[in-house]
Design a protein around this motif. Structure first.
Motif, PDB file in Angstrom:
ATOM      1  N   ILE A   6       3.720  -6.246  14.843  1.00 35.09           N
ATOM      2  CA  ILE A   6       2.857  -5.908  13.715  1.00 35.09           C
ATOM      3  C   ILE A   6       1.399  -5.768  14.161  1.00 35.09           C
ATOM      4  O   ILE A   6       0.680  -4.878  13.712  1.00 35.09           O
ATOM      5  N   ARG A  21       1.693  -5.905   5.955  1.00 32.87           N
ATOM      6  CA  ARG A  21       2.523  -6.821   5.167  1.00 32.87           C
ATOM      7  C   ARG A  21       2.551  -6.386   3.698  1.00 32.87           C
ATOM      8  O   ARG A  21       3.606  -6.399   3.051  1.00 32.87           O
ATOM      9  N   TRP A  23       2.028  -3.305   2.564  1.00 30.79           N
ATOM     10  CA  TRP A  23       2.793  -2.065   2.490  1.00 30.79           C
ATOM     11  C   TRP A  23       4.291  -2.348   2.521  1.00 30.79           C
ATOM     12  O   TRP A  23       5.059  -1.692   1.837  1.00 30.79           O
ATOM     13  N   ASP A  24       4.695  -3.324   3.325  1.00 26.31           N
ATOM     14  CA  ASP A  24       6.100  -3.717   3.374  1.00 26.31           C
ATOM     15  C   ASP A  24       6.534  -4.239   2.003  1.00 26.31           C
ATOM     16  O   ASP A  24       7.579  -3.868   1.473  1.00 26.31           O
ATOM     17  N   LYS A  25       5.706  -5.076   1.411  1.00 32.25           N
ATOM     18  CA  LYS A  25       6.031  -5.699   0.118  1.00 32.25           C
ATOM     19  C   LYS A  25       6.216  -4.653  -0.982  1.00 32.25           C
ATOM     20  O   LYS A  25       7.123  -4.756  -1.806  1.00 32.25           O
ATOM     21  N   LYS A  30       7.950   0.240   5.490  1.00 31.39           N
ATOM     22  CA  LYS A  30       8.811  -0.875   5.870  1.00 31.39           C
ATOM     23  C   LYS A  30       8.910  -0.929   7.392  1.00 31.39           C
ATOM     24  O   LYS A  30       8.921   0.112   8.048  1.00 31.39           O
ATOM     25  N   PRO A  31       8.994  -2.110   7.982  1.00 29.86           N
ATOM     26  CA  PRO A  31       9.183  -2.205   9.429  1.00 29.86           C
ATOM     27  C   PRO A  31      10.549  -1.643   9.821  1.00 29.86           C
ATOM     28  O   PRO A  31      11.486  -1.621   9.008  1.00 29.86           O
ATOM     29  N   ARG A  40       7.922  -8.753  12.138  1.00 23.22           N
ATOM     30  CA  ARG A  40       8.159  -7.336  11.830  1.00 23.22           C
ATOM     31  C   ARG A  40       7.935  -6.516  13.094  1.00 23.22           C
ATOM     32  O   ARG A  40       6.988  -6.746  13.831  1.00 23.22           O
ATOM     33  N   TYR A  42       7.852  -2.320  14.449  1.00 20.05           N
ATOM     34  CA  TYR A  42       7.751  -0.920  14.055  1.00 20.05           C
ATOM     35  C   TYR A  42       8.110  -0.047  15.249  1.00 20.05           C
ATOM     36  O   TYR A  42       7.773  -0.355  16.384  1.00 20.05           O
TER      37      TYR A  42
END
Length: 90
Positions: A6, A21, A23-25, A30-31, A40, A42
């Motif tokens: 990350i 984090r 953006w993932d939520k 998403k990773p 995470r 990428y």
């Protein structure tokens, strides 16, 4: 395939780890996968996609935002010069 932590990914795309984090939520980015440790990761493909390097995309069509600034009204001429230089570089 290469994977980035990350921190590495955040630095490469110019955002903070907390932004990734968030953006993932919300599902924005998403990773590629989450390790057993909960970290995470990428992928190289995600990096290329985010930076717009897929085949067929013309990088000259990307928008570039210029920022011009002066500290006082006396520098108004400097602002105009900066703006003209920014437009000339287009």
């Amino acid at each position: 395939m290469k994977y980035y932590s990350i921190g590495e990914f955040a630095e490469l795309i110019g955002v903070t780890q907390q932004t990734l984090r968030n953006w993932d939520k919300v599902g924005k980015l998403k990773p590629s996968h989450i390790g057993k440790s909960g970290y995470r990761y990428y992928s190289q493909q995600q990096l290329q996609h985010y930076l717009g390097f897929f085949k067929g995309e013309n990088p000259t069509q990307r928008k570039v935002v210029g920022y011009c600034r002066v500290s006082s009204n006396k520098q108004k001429d400097d602002l105009e010069r900066q703006r003209k230089m920014t437009l000339k570089d287009k």
